[in-house]
Write a protein that holds these residues in place. Structure first.
Motif, PDB file in Angstrom:
ATOM      1  N   LEU A   1      -4.769   5.537  -1.990  1.00 39.65           N
ATOM      2  CA  LEU A   1      -3.909   4.466  -1.485  1.00 39.65           C
ATOM      3  C   LEU A   1      -4.058   3.260  -2.416  1.00 39.65           C
ATOM      4  CD1 LEU A   1      -2.128   3.986   1.076  1.00 39.65           C
ATOM      5  CD2 LEU A   1      -4.131   2.905   2.109  1.00 39.65           C
ATOM      6  N   HIS A   2      -2.947   2.680  -2.850  1.00 40.02           N
ATOM      7  CA  HIS A   2      -3.060   1.548  -3.773  1.00 40.02           C
ATOM      8  C   HIS A   2      -1.918   0.561  -3.597  1.00 40.02           C
ATOM      9  CE1 HIS A   2      -0.677   4.675  -5.791  1.00 40.02           C
ATOM     10  NE2 HIS A   2      -0.111   3.737  -6.525  1.00 40.02           N
ATOM     11  N   ARG A   3      -2.119  -0.639  -4.117  1.00 41.02           N
ATOM     12  CA  ARG A   3      -1.079  -1.664  -4.031  1.00 41.02           C
ATOM     13  C   ARG A   3      -1.219  -2.659  -5.180  1.00 41.02           C
ATOM     14  NH1 ARG A   3      -2.479  -6.070   0.722  1.00 41.02           N
ATOM     15  NH2 ARG A   3      -4.438  -6.826  -0.123  1.00 41.02           N
TER      16      ARG A   3
ATOM     17  N   TRP B   1       0.835  -1.216   0.000  1.00 42.86           N
ATOM     18  CA  TRP B   1       0.000   0.000   0.000  1.00 42.86           C
ATOM     19  C   TRP B   1       0.863   1.257   0.000  1.00 42.86           C
ATOM     20  CZ3 TRP B   1      -4.762  -0.591  -1.314  1.00 42.86           C
ATOM     21  CH2 TRP B   1      -5.511  -1.697  -0.892  1.00 42.86           C
ATOM     22  N   HIS B   2       0.557   2.178  -0.913  1.00 38.43           N
ATOM     23  CA  HIS B   2       1.322   3.434  -0.963  1.00 38.43           C
ATOM     24  C   HIS B   2       0.563   4.512  -1.752  1.00 38.43           C
ATOM     25  CE1 HIS B   2       2.211   1.740  -4.897  1.00 38.43           C
ATOM     26  NE2 HIS B   2       2.478   2.970  -5.289  1.00 38.43           N
ATOM     27  N   PHE B   3       1.051   5.734  -1.619  1.00 39.39           N
ATOM     28  CA  PHE B   3       0.605   6.848  -2.457  1.00 39.39           C
ATOM     29  C   PHE B   3       1.745   7.188  -3.413  1.00 39.39           C
ATOM     30  CE2 PHE B   3      -1.626   7.576   1.604  1.00 39.39           C
ATOM     31  CZ  PHE B   3      -2.928   7.706   1.159  1.00 39.39           C
ATOM     32  N   ASP B   4       1.408   7.605  -4.641  1.00 39.53           N
ATOM     33  CA  ASP B   4       2.443   8.049  -5.577  1.00 39.53           C
ATOM     34  C   ASP B   4       2.856   9.478  -5.231  1.00 39.53           C
ATOM     35  OD1 ASP B   4       2.172   5.674  -6.919  1.00 39.53           O
ATOM     36  OD2 ASP B   4       0.901   6.497  -8.499  1.00 39.53           O
ATOM     37  N   SER B   5       4.027   9.877  -5.710  1.00 35.29           N
ATOM     38  CA  SER B   5       4.398  11.277  -5.461  1.00 35.29           C
ATOM     39  C   SER B   5       3.965  12.177  -6.623  1.00 35.29           C
ATOM     40  CB  SER B   5       5.886  11.411  -5.175  1.00 35.29           C
ATOM     41  OG  SER B   5       6.619  10.960  -6.270  1.00 35.29           O
TER      42      SER B   5
HETATM   43 FE   LIG Z   1       1.932   3.678  -7.272  1.00 36.37          FE
END
Ligand SMILES: [Fe+2]
Length: 283
Positions: free
Chosen positions: A227-229, A158-162
């Motif tokens: 939020l995505h993975r 799980w993360h956010f892009d910059s």
């Molecule tokens: Fe991403």
């Protein structure tokens, strides 16, 4: 008419060179609705099969230059622990990551992906779908139009892009797994919404959606606010994705820490432009 573009994008189905055509007006309306509601929109068979093959070959010819990384990261793509925060703060939750990138600075001058990324037609089409103008190509020389590689057992937590807006073009699907999951619009400028982010990290599936992408499909995605993975890749075939990106700020690039952890190197531009984000969000 742009001759090379018509060998890459299915312009008969999607005439992105003519955004005022009834066909495109209808498509843009649908994409905008999807993006507003789900932060994500998919356009099937956007890339022609022949061009898809060229992109796959491009990547496979340079597969030895791919930077594979196994560094654990938090949802803000950071691998450094901040002990001043509470123990269960989302910034202190690190998950296993195993994936790689062919950095944009390694692409050949004549690259199919690089060419597509540099076309005004694509930029204007994405801008219309998002409903924001102007948007810009990303100034980050490593990340702006990278190829993403996930081998067997590859995983992206799980993360956010910059960058604000990411396109994903599926080049090659794995045998199993490698599913894209996302939680629409979970944070926005000025509001990190750590509470909801924490719930997802803890396994709450209430806000989680899945997206199935087939080779040639184009996905437009608000990755900085969502939020995505990608779930674990199973089987022997790698998952290949092209990820050209667009931003609201034509000057900004990745932070030096982020660039080192994800792309394997830091360039002078990452240090020169390392200032606080104007939207106040972590990355
Ligand atoms: Fe991403």
């Amino acid at each position: 008419m742009n001759n090379r573009l018509e060998t890459i994008v299915d312009l008969k189905k999607y005439p992105i060179q003519d955004l005022d055509s009834p066909l495109m007006k209808k498509l843009i309306k649908k994409c905008k609705y999807d993006l507003d509601k789900f932060s994500c929109s998919t356009i099937p068979n956007f890339i022609l099969p022949k061009s898809l093959k060229i992109m796959n070959t491009e990547l496979e010819q340079q597969i030895d230059e791919v930077y594979m990384s196994k560094e654990s990261i938090n949802p803000y793509l950071n691998s450094n622990d901040d002990a001043s925060l509470e123990k269960d703060h989302p910034k202190r939750i690190f998950s296993k990551r195993y994936n790689g990138y062919l950095n944009s600075d390694l692409f050949g001058k004549d690259s199919e992906m690089k060419f597509l990324y540099e076309q005004e037609e694509l930029l204007k089409f994405v801008s219309a779908c998002i409903g924001i103008s102007p948007i810009y190509r990303w100034a980050d020389p490593l990340a702006c139009h990278a190829y993403n590689i996930m081998k067997s057992n590859g995983i992206l937590p799980w993360h956010f892009d910059s960058c604000e807006f990411t396109l994903s073009i599926m080049l090659q699907k794995p045998e199993k797994g490698g599913i894209f999951e996302y939680c629409p619009n979970i944070r926005k400028p000025g509001n990190e919404n750590f509470e909801e982010v924490k719930k997802v990290l803890d396994g709450n599936r209430k806000k989680v959606r899945q997206l199935k992408l087939e080779p040639g499909d184009l996905q437009i995605f608000k990755g900085r606010f969502t939020l995505h993975r990608v779930t674990k890749v199973e089987g022997n075939r790698s998952r290949y994705l092209a990820i050209p990106a667009y931003v609201l700020d034509p000057w900004r690039v990745n932070t030096p820490e982020h660039s080192r952890a994800i792309y394997g190197k830091v360039l002078p531009i990452h240090h020169e432009r390392n200032i606080k984000r104007s939207d106040g969000l972590a990355d």
